[in-house]
Design an enzyme around this catalytic site. Structure first.
Site, mmCIF file in Angstrom:
data_model
loop_
_atom_site.group_PDB
_atom_site.id
_atom_site.type_symbol
_atom_site.label_atom_id
_atom_site.label_comp_id
_atom_site.label_asym_id
_atom_site.label_seq_id
_atom_site.Cartn_x
_atom_site.Cartn_y
_atom_site.Cartn_z
ATOM 1 N N ASP A 155 0.832 -1.204 0.000
ATOM 2 C CA ASP A 155 0.000 0.000 0.000
ATOM 3 C C ASP A 155 0.869 1.257 0.000
ATOM 4 O O ASP A 155 1.995 1.239 0.497
ATOM 5 C CB ASP A 155 -0.898 -0.036 1.254
ATOM 6 C CG ASP A 155 -2.060 0.938 1.137
ATOM 7 O OD1 ASP A 155 -2.267 1.508 0.043
ATOM 8 O OD2 ASP A 155 -2.768 1.121 2.142
ATOM 9 N N HIS A 191 2.698 3.538 -8.879
ATOM 10 C CA HIS A 191 2.433 2.118 -9.162
ATOM 11 C C HIS A 191 3.613 1.496 -9.916
ATOM 12 O O HIS A 191 3.981 0.349 -9.686
ATOM 13 C CB HIS A 191 1.151 1.975 -9.994
ATOM 14 C CG HIS A 191 -0.084 2.346 -9.230
ATOM 15 N ND1 HIS A 191 -0.327 1.885 -7.958
ATOM 16 C CD2 HIS A 191 -1.153 3.135 -9.555
ATOM 17 C CE1 HIS A 191 -1.482 2.371 -7.527
ATOM 18 N NE2 HIS A 191 -1.993 3.130 -8.461
ATOM 19 N N LEU A 222 11.016 -20.293 -4.099
ATOM 20 C CA LEU A 222 9.920 -19.482 -3.560
ATOM 21 C C LEU A 222 8.690 -19.503 -4.482
ATOM 22 O O LEU A 222 8.815 -19.378 -5.699
ATOM 23 C CB LEU A 222 10.407 -18.017 -3.439
ATOM 24 C CG LEU A 222 9.338 -16.997 -3.042
ATOM 25 C CD1 LEU A 222 9.141 -16.974 -1.535
ATOM 26 C CD2 LEU A 222 9.709 -15.595 -3.528
#
Ligand code: FPP
Length: 253
Positions: free
Chosen positions: A33, A50, A144
């Protein structure tokens, strides 16, 4: 070696130190965020926030992989984010077509496996195709699991699982008295993943925003004022170090 010495001299944590200082969370979930506020801080358009946020994904994924995290789930687009102005939604939807070609080699080099949770239904082809291609190309990787939550909403997820359970009961595939927590866990989108041990939210907001409501029941939460584009490896390692010092009791003593 040079990089390691520099880090030690600057008093920075290394992946090795984090790995050795306690139990590393198997699954970390992050609510990324603050992109918009980061952009505002620098007098830039929200899209720049962004874009810089997108570039940060590789850094944190690699750091997670280096300390031995098994799953990293990143909240990239919620079912509520469709309410944003059309231009912003379009910009966000175009990020995968830049991110994956740019980062695929790095992901492959680190044996990272890409996955996605969320509904594919409303996603435009130009967003979905690069994600699906990355999923396919990294499917055999054993490192991962980099799990993107895109067009994801937890209430929707739980509702859909509930419908499945109701259908299974109605069709005599499941008995009402056999319903337990596993019945739900097996039908949600993270069915084959462990629940997150640690949830991180950046930008100082203290809420879940419809993210993994079922899965986060016993997770440790860690919040930082830093906006997502400023969230670096050191902050990430600090979150993990703090997790390593927490006592998880799961309701017991
Ligand atoms: C929240 O910040 C952030 C988002 C809604 C988008 C997060 C997406 C990325 C970081 C990129 C993901 C990358 C890929 C490849 C999918 P905000 O806009 O709500 O910030 P604000 O609260 O400061 O306005």
């Amino acid at each position: 070696m040079k990089q390691l010495l520099r880090r030690l001299r600057q008093n920075k944590l290394t992946a090795e130190q984090v790995r050795q200082s306690g139990k590393v969370p198997s699954h970390i979930a992050i609510i990324m965020d603050g992109n918009g506020r980061w952009a505002k801080k620098y007098g830039l358009p929200r899209a720049a926030g962004h874009h810089t946020g997108m570039k940060n994904v590789r850094k944190i994924a690699v750091a997670a992989s280096e300390i031995g995290v098994k799953v990293l789930t990143l909240y990239a687009f919620s079912t509520e984010n469709w309410k944003r102005p059309k231009e912003e939604v379009e910009f966000l939807m175009k990020l995968p077509q830049e991110f994956f070609p740019l980062e695929i080699q790095e992901l492959l080099d680190h044996h990272i496996q890409v996955r996605m949770i969320g509904s594919k239904e409303r996603l435009p082809a130009y967003a979905l195709e690069p994600i699906e291609e990355a999923i396919e190309r990294t499917a055999g990787n054993q490192g991962l699991i980099l799990n993107f939550a895109i067009n994801y909403g937890s209430r929707m997820e739980i509702m859909e699982a509930t419908k499945q359970i109701a259908r299974d009961v109605a069709d005599n595939r499941l008995r009402l008295e056999d319903i337990d927590e596993c019945t739900m866990s097996e039908r949600i989108l993270t069915a084959d993943l462990p629940d997150p041990d640690l949830l991180i939210r950046t930008s100082g907001e203290l809420r879940l925003s419809n993210f993994m409501l079922w899965q986060l029941a016993y997770s440790e939460f860690w919040f930082t004022q830093a906006f997502w584009p400023d969230f670096d490896e050191q902050l990430f390692f600090s979150a993990v170090r703090e997790y390593q010092n927490r006592k998880r009791r799961y309701g017991g003593l």
